[in-house]
Scaffold this motif. Sequence first.
Motif, PDB file in Angstrom:
ATOM      1  N   LEU A  63       0.861  -1.184   0.000  1.00  0.00           N
ATOM      2  CA  LEU A  63       0.000   0.000   0.000  1.00  0.00           C
ATOM      3  C   LEU A  63       0.895   1.231   0.000  1.00  0.00           C
ATOM      4  O   LEU A  63       1.740   1.393   0.879  1.00  0.00           O
ATOM      5  CB  LEU A  63      -0.908   0.018   1.227  1.00  0.00           C
ATOM      6  CG  LEU A  63      -1.657   1.322   1.512  1.00  0.00           C
ATOM      7  CD1 LEU A  63      -2.606   1.672   0.371  1.00  0.00           C
ATOM      8  CD2 LEU A  63      -2.417   1.225   2.833  1.00  0.00           C
ATOM      9  N   MET A  64       0.716   2.100  -0.996  1.00  0.00           N
ATOM     10  CA  MET A  64       1.545   3.297  -1.122  1.00  0.00           C
ATOM     11  C   MET A  64       0.657   4.512  -1.384  1.00  0.00           C
ATOM     12  O   MET A  64      -0.303   4.432  -2.154  1.00  0.00           O
ATOM     13  CB  MET A  64       2.544   3.132  -2.276  1.00  0.00           C
ATOM     14  CG  MET A  64       3.347   4.392  -2.599  1.00  0.00           C
ATOM     15  SD  MET A  64       4.357   4.212  -4.113  1.00  0.00           S
ATOM     16  CE  MET A  64       5.610   3.082  -3.530  1.00  0.00           C
ATOM     17  N   LEU A  65       1.001   5.619  -0.754  1.00  0.00           N
ATOM     18  CA  LEU A  65       0.409   6.910  -1.065  1.00  0.00           C
ATOM     19  C   LEU A  65       1.450   7.721  -1.798  1.00  0.00           C
ATOM     20  O   LEU A  65       2.583   7.886  -1.313  1.00  0.00           O
ATOM     21  CB  LEU A  65      -0.026   7.626   0.217  1.00  0.00           C
ATOM     22  CG  LEU A  65      -1.090   6.907   1.059  1.00  0.00           C
ATOM     23  CD1 LEU A  65      -1.382   7.700   2.330  1.00  0.00           C
ATOM     24  CD2 LEU A  65      -2.366   6.680   0.261  1.00  0.00           C
TER      25      LEU A  65
ATOM     26  N   THR B 110      -1.898   0.555  -4.635  1.00  0.00           N
ATOM     27  CA  THR B 110      -1.771  -0.735  -3.951  1.00  0.00           C
ATOM     28  C   THR B 110      -1.595  -1.823  -5.003  1.00  0.00           C
ATOM     29  O   THR B 110      -2.093  -1.717  -6.123  1.00  0.00           O
ATOM     30  CB  THR B 110      -3.004  -1.049  -3.085  1.00  0.00           C
ATOM     31  OG1 THR B 110      -4.152  -1.109  -3.923  1.00  0.00           O
ATOM     32  CG2 THR B 110      -3.205   0.012  -2.035  1.00  0.00           C
ATOM     33  N   SER B 111      -0.878  -2.863  -4.640  1.00  0.00           N
ATOM     34  CA  SER B 111      -0.641  -3.944  -5.595  1.00  0.00           C
ATOM     35  C   SER B 111      -0.548  -5.272  -4.875  1.00  0.00           C
ATOM     36  O   SER B 111      -0.186  -5.340  -3.691  1.00  0.00           O
ATOM     37  CB  SER B 111       0.631  -3.692  -6.403  1.00  0.00           C
ATOM     38  OG  SER B 111       1.781  -3.856  -5.602  1.00  0.00           O
TER      39      SER B 111
ATOM     40  N   GLU C 250       2.456  -9.188 -10.910  1.00  0.00           N
ATOM     41  CA  GLU C 250       2.000  -8.124 -10.015  1.00  0.00           C
ATOM     42  C   GLU C 250       0.855  -7.377 -10.681  1.00  0.00           C
ATOM     43  O   GLU C 250       0.911  -7.071 -11.875  1.00  0.00           O
ATOM     44  CB  GLU C 250       3.144  -7.160  -9.702  1.00  0.00           C
ATOM     45  CG  GLU C 250       2.762  -6.069  -8.711  1.00  0.00           C
ATOM     46  CD  GLU C 250       3.915  -5.150  -8.386  1.00  0.00           C
ATOM     47  OE1 GLU C 250       3.796  -4.341  -7.448  1.00  0.00           O
ATOM     48  OE2 GLU C 250       4.954  -5.232  -9.082  1.00  0.00           O
ATOM     49  N   MET C 251      -0.161  -7.069  -9.884  1.00  0.00           N
ATOM     50  CA  MET C 251      -1.349  -6.421 -10.409  1.00  0.00           C
ATOM     51  C   MET C 251      -1.792  -5.309  -9.465  1.00  0.00           C
ATOM     52  O   MET C 251      -1.788  -5.470  -8.249  1.00  0.00           O
ATOM     53  CB  MET C 251      -2.464  -7.446 -10.567  1.00  0.00           C
ATOM     54  CG  MET C 251      -3.788  -6.864 -11.062  1.00  0.00           C
ATOM     55  SD  MET C 251      -4.896  -6.411  -9.667  1.00  0.00           S
ATOM     56  CE  MET C 251      -5.314  -8.010  -9.013  1.00  0.00           C
ATOM     57  N   SER C 252      -2.143  -4.166 -10.063  1.00  0.00           N
ATOM     58  CA  SER C 252      -2.714  -3.048  -9.324  1.00  0.00           C
ATOM     59  C   SER C 252      -4.010  -2.638 -10.015  1.00  0.00           C
ATOM     60  O   SER C 252      -4.025  -2.400 -11.224  1.00  0.00           O
ATOM     61  CB  SER C 252      -1.740  -1.865  -9.290  1.00  0.00           C
ATOM     62  OG  SER C 252      -2.328  -0.748  -8.645  1.00  0.00           O
ATOM     63  N   SER C 253      -5.102  -2.574  -9.253  1.00  0.00           N
ATOM     64  CA  SER C 253      -6.408  -2.203  -9.810  1.00  0.00           C
ATOM     65  C   SER C 253      -7.348  -1.865  -8.660  1.00  0.00           C
ATOM     66  O   SER C 253      -7.026  -2.135  -7.489  1.00  0.00           O
ATOM     67  CB  SER C 253      -6.984  -3.355 -10.646  1.00  0.00           C
ATOM     68  OG  SER C 253      -7.462  -4.382  -9.807  1.00  0.00           O
TER      69      SER C 253
ATOM     70  N   SER D 140      -6.801   0.151  -5.269  1.00  0.00           N
ATOM     71  CA  SER D 140      -5.825   1.038  -5.879  1.00  0.00           C
ATOM     72  C   SER D 140      -6.514   2.049  -6.784  1.00  0.00           C
ATOM     73  O   SER D 140      -7.577   1.789  -7.358  1.00  0.00           O
ATOM     74  CB  SER D 140      -4.812   0.232  -6.694  1.00  0.00           C
ATOM     75  OG  SER D 140      -3.863   1.080  -7.314  1.00  0.00           O
ATOM     76  N   ASP D 141      -5.883   3.214  -6.931  1.00  0.00           N
ATOM     77  CA  ASP D 141      -6.336   4.224  -7.890  1.00  0.00           C
ATOM     78  C   ASP D 141      -5.733   3.997  -9.274  1.00  0.00           C
ATOM     79  O   ASP D 141      -6.062   4.726 -10.213  1.00  0.00           O
ATOM     80  CB  ASP D 141      -5.954   5.631  -7.405  1.00  0.00           C
ATOM     81  CG  ASP D 141      -6.709   6.033  -6.152  1.00  0.00           C
ATOM     82  OD1 ASP D 141      -7.850   5.571  -5.980  1.00  0.00           O
ATOM     83  OD2 ASP D 141      -6.148   6.791  -5.329  1.00  0.00           O
TER      84      ASP D 141
END
Length: 471
Positions: free
Chosen positions: A237-239, A265-266, A293-296, A301-302
């Motif tokens: 989780l990253m901002l 987030t991924s 790896e997937m971010s959605s 995730s944004d």
Amino acid sequence: MRRYGILLWCGWASLASAQEAPPPSEEAFSPDLNLPVQTTPTSEQVVGEVVVLGVEKTRPETVQAYSRLDAGDALPPEELTRVERRLVATGLFQEVRVSTQPMADGQVRVLLEVKDKASWVIAPTFSVSNSNIGGGALYAESNLWGRSKKFVAGAQVSTAETGLFVGYLDPNLFGFPPLRLSLEGQLRSDRVEEYRLDASQDVPEVLRRTRLNSASVTGELAAMIAERVRVAAKYRLMLIDARPPSDDTTVREPAFEPGSTQRDTSLRLMVGLDTRQNLHAVMEGLNIEGAWEMSSPSVWSDFRYQRVGVLYRHGIRFFQEHNLVLRAEAITGNDLPFHQELVAGGGSLRGFLYRQFRGDTRLSFTAEYHFPLFTVRSLSFRGVGFSDSGLLMWRSLPEDRKLRDATGRVVRGYLPEAKSGLDDATVAQGVGAGLRLYLRSVVLPLLGVDVAYGVNSGEFRFYLVAGVGPS
């Protein structure tokens, strides 16, 4: 020779590493039990008892857990060697000796005799290069509570990367070595420089400079199956907050549209074969793994992007103390935002500047040959020759050179000169040599210097290193 870089740094991965030295002699330990010692059983035996000797900090149950031996286990002749290698590979011990003693009922007592390393270190960090000047401090403990848990905390202030980092690694979750848990947290302010796409430049030109601020937490759970197959899942989780580009560069259009903080987030899944063991300064074994790896929005995730890669690592031992280490990777991403793009240069491609090359597809290959020079007490001096090669490219760029997220916000504005396709890929190579120092009594495994020659640019760059980098 007109350009150079000097780098001094300590890192998280050093907590789980060990470096090579000759096997302990028969006189290294004296058993506390007044019974004959047998170091190599001649036929399969049965373990009646496991006794741990010599520990000062490490708990006996931790040593036994890593040995994977218990009362009632069969003990074939080759098992003592495997147990000794397992204990050395933990990185916790200066000396390891495994032997047996006969018991009255016909079974054998297994003696695990070890000598602990110093487990903690407080070290300064310092870096000087064309694109990064700064320093900080690091505290690392590799054997929390005598149970081999690892903790690191560090701070750094530099022109390229400034931030705080904390990490915790449990390599034997619930006292079970096949399970591994890691937790990391980071606050970071990153100055990202984009260079003109020409690997032959002796003085690479900065076209745009962007400030990215971020805060992240990461957790990974991994399991080893039959000491060979590794499976893992990682959630991050990253901002992320992007600032407008610097006014003193040629390109003023943002690489990442400034605005409200976004959540990246991924979920990363990995499976592979891993038989590697770090036996003091020599790494043996094979690692082949694939990762996705997937971010959605489905993982909160944004962003929407994917990344797929294959990694190969192989350590081959020669003449007891010589070591050939090979590493190759193929990785490609789809719709990668600016802060997740693939990069090369610096430690990953010696002979070039840190993060000098960028793309959404990367091929890389590194070969290193390590060899002994001489030893002074517990300090070993080793030489290394290396070759680093890399290819980076964009597979396909949008017609307007802007990548947008689901809300329409620009998360990657490409440089005007950026081109896609294999014909416009960047291919770079660096070769060089270095010196490594290994101190057997502590868990800071690496001191040394590298001299690298960039084949494309004809430039030499120097790297002074202490420890290994975060991994």
